[in-house]
Design a protein around this motif. Structure first.
Motif, PDB file in Angstrom:
ATOM      1  N   LYS A 363       0.834  -1.204   0.000  1.00  6.98           N
ATOM      2  CA  LYS A 363       0.000   0.000   0.000  1.00  6.98           C
ATOM      3  C   LYS A 363       0.870   1.257   0.000  1.00  6.98           C
ATOM      4  O   LYS A 363       0.572   2.237  -0.693  1.00  6.98           O
ATOM      5  N   GLU A 364       1.958   1.225   0.779  1.00  6.54           N
ATOM      6  CA  GLU A 364       2.800   2.405   0.928  1.00  6.54           C
ATOM      7  C   GLU A 364       3.789   2.593  -0.214  1.00  6.54           C
ATOM      8  O   GLU A 364       4.284   3.697  -0.434  1.00  6.54           O
ATOM      9  N   THR A 365       4.092   1.510  -0.956  1.00 11.11           N
ATOM     10  CA  THR A 365       5.186   1.610  -1.925  1.00 11.11           C
ATOM     11  C   THR A 365       4.768   1.456  -3.380  1.00 11.11           C
ATOM     12  O   THR A 365       5.256   2.197  -4.241  1.00 11.11           O
ATOM     13  N   LEU A 366       3.883   0.505  -3.690  1.00 11.96           N
ATOM     14  CA  LEU A 366       3.682   0.129  -5.091  1.00 11.96           C
ATOM     15  C   LEU A 366       2.981   1.203  -5.903  1.00 11.96           C
ATOM     16  O   LEU A 366       3.361   1.480  -7.041  1.00 11.96           O
ATOM     17  N   SER A 390      -3.661   5.673 -13.754  1.00 12.14           N
ATOM     18  CA  SER A 390      -3.733   7.025 -13.179  1.00 12.14           C
ATOM     19  C   SER A 390      -2.368   7.616 -12.866  1.00 12.14           C
ATOM     20  O   SER A 390      -2.204   8.840 -12.845  1.00 12.14           O
ATOM     21  N   ALA A 391      -1.361   6.763 -12.598  1.00 10.74           N
ATOM     22  CA  ALA A 391      -0.044   7.258 -12.211  1.00 10.74           C
ATOM     23  C   ALA A 391       0.958   6.118 -12.343  1.00 10.74           C
ATOM     24  O   ALA A 391       0.577   4.942 -12.349  1.00 10.74           O
ATOM     25  N   PRO A 392       2.253   6.456 -12.438  1.00  9.74           N
ATOM     26  CA  PRO A 392       3.262   5.389 -12.517  1.00  9.74           C
ATOM     27  C   PRO A 392       3.365   4.642 -11.194  1.00  9.74           C
ATOM     28  O   PRO A 392       3.037   5.174 -10.133  1.00  9.74           O
TER      29      PRO A 392
END
Length: 463
Positions: A363-366, A390-392
């Motif tokens: 959740k915090e990194t990917l 939506s984003a890389p």
């Protein structure tokens, strides 16, 4: 049908009809003893399994002490057992509802249950809604995968040698199709119905919540229970953002249907003790667990006389909580569900990794991506991912975080996939452990999870 069971099913039908029952539900211990006696008399599997332990004691307190020391069984014990040896001979010509487990070990278990029992199991999914103070079941809506809309087959289980098998259908109780595929249509249907409660698979409700965001509210919905899948931190946040409150969880399985529910978010699970008996098996001693101890969940069905499931290891780990009033070896609540034994993974030192350590890391990194972490074999993990638009994503950061959790010399490799589909069961599991599964079951799961080629690709495994 035996006397106590008949009284219990009359009571169940009255509940489904929303009318007062004619008599009280028989006591759990009396029903349990009746199920054991019936299994010994009519089911070859249990007659042979329990023969060394003598006759069930007549006194109910003596009985539960005796019963708590009987062998624990699981789905693997039934894999090589013919249907006629595990289905009661008393129901050889009766129409029975066929149920099949998820196949999380690659080989599903098929059980057959009485039609009244099947209907009552389905009905009991409404219990959290009604216990919350709602007067009518019509203000509840279910969101289950599309698979649940298929009619269930009802089969006549004959004795060995029977040539003809009769079938008919039982209508599914699901009301809405899969929100993974059509969240906008689900939203429109719910907006027109104005339910106060939603109950369904975590993935279905989370996908609806992600689509809703804060722009498409459903103000009539006051409470949500997710079931059958692990609710990830991302999913919990999406529900909170869309609905303005925290979801609760319900406990269920194919073998036993509805099993329990949280009355408060993150609270203990109230268990279905009027029709199921819950016990715990200590991980350290293999004997009865103590309250507050992490244990394997052992369940016995008080109403299923057709394919008895007695002292059955459901495959879940849990911290058992409040003992039942009738026995210190049985439980009325679970403090915390820790997930499936088969989905428990270990670090390089062999220590169990808490699922939310892994899910919290991702959740915090990917970033915006669907993902699934699979333990292919001891010390080898595969992170399957499908990037969002939506984003890389931050793949290297996610891999580093996972490698820190699993430790050296364990390896974590990435596999980009075009889609992460539901398993045959309809579930979406974020963590899957294949390291303890062997044979045909493993081969099937490798194919289902798009891992068959990866496992044989030495260049990938060496990376």
């Amino acid at each position: 049908m035996t006397g106590l069971l008949e009284a219990a099913l009359d009571w169940a039908v009255a509940e489904m009809d929303l009318r007062p029952p004619n008599a009280c539900m028989p006591s759990p211990l009396a029903l349990l003893r009746e199920r054991v006696v019936s299994a010994i008399e009519n089911v070859k599997f249990y007659a042979e399994l329990y023969r060394p332990y003598g006759d069930p004691p007549l006194d109910l307190q003596d009985f539960i002490e005796w019963y708590s020391l009987l062998p624990v069984v699981s789905r693997t014990d039934f894999e090589e057992v013919p249907v006629e040896d595990r289905v009661s001979a008393a129901y050889a010509s009766a129409p029975l509802v066929r149920k099949q487990t998820s196949g999380s070990t690659g080989i599903p278990l098929v059980i057959f249950i009485d039609e009244k029992v099947a209907s009552f199991r389905s009905w009991r999914f409404r219990r959290p809604h009604l216990e919350a103070g709602e007067a009518s079941p019509t203000s509840l809506e279910f969101l289950f995968p599309e698979r649940f809309r298929r009619d269930k087959q009802v089969r006549v289980v004959g004795t060995s040698g029977a040539k003809d098998v009769a079938t008919r259908t039982e209508k599914s109780y699901s009301t809405l199709t899969d929100a993974l595929k059509s969240p906008e249509l689900i939203y429109t249907a719910l907006a027109g119905k104005s339910p106060t409660t939603l109950i369904g698979y975590a993935s279905s409700i989370v996908r609806l919540a992600e689509w809703m965001g804060s722009e498409h509210p459903l103000p009539s919905v006051k409470r949500i229970w997710t079931t059958s899948e692990m609710l990830t931190p991302d999913g919990r946040e999406a529900i909170r953002r869309a609905f303005g409150f925290d979801p609760r969880e319900a406990y269920a399985s194919v073998e036993f249907g509805f099993m329990g529910w949280q009355t408060m978010p993150d609270g203990p699970f109230t268990l279905e003790t009027d029709r199921l008996v819950f016990q715990g098996q200590s991980l350290s001693t293999g004997g009865p667990s103590k309250a507050g101890e992490l244990a394997r969940v052992i369940v016995s069905d008080l109403l299923n006389d057709t394919t008895p499931l007695l002292r059955y290891d459901i495959g879940d780990l849990a911290v058992m909580s409040q003992p039942a009033a009738y026995s210190a070896t049985c439980y009325a609540s679970i403090e915390e569900l820790r997930g499936k034994v088969t989905d428990t993974v270990c670090d390089a030192a062999g220590e169990r990794i808490e699922p939310f350590a892994i899910l919290g890391c991702l959740k915090e990194t990917l970033g915006p991506a669907q993902y699934r972490l699979i333990c292919l074999e001891r010390g080898l993990f595969v992170l399957q991912y499908r990037p969002g638009r939506s984003a890389p994503i931050a793949l290297e950061a996610a891999l580093k975080g996972l490698r820190d959790i699993v430790g050296n010399p364990s390896r974590v490799i990435a596999q980009q996939v075009t889609a992460i589909h539901r398993e045959t069961s309809g579930k979406l599991r974020p963590i899957i452990n294949l390291s303890t599964i062997e044979g045909k079951g493993r081969d099937q799961l490798l194919r289902d999870l798009n891992l068959a080629e990866l496992e044989t690709a030495e260049i990938d495994l060496a990376s």
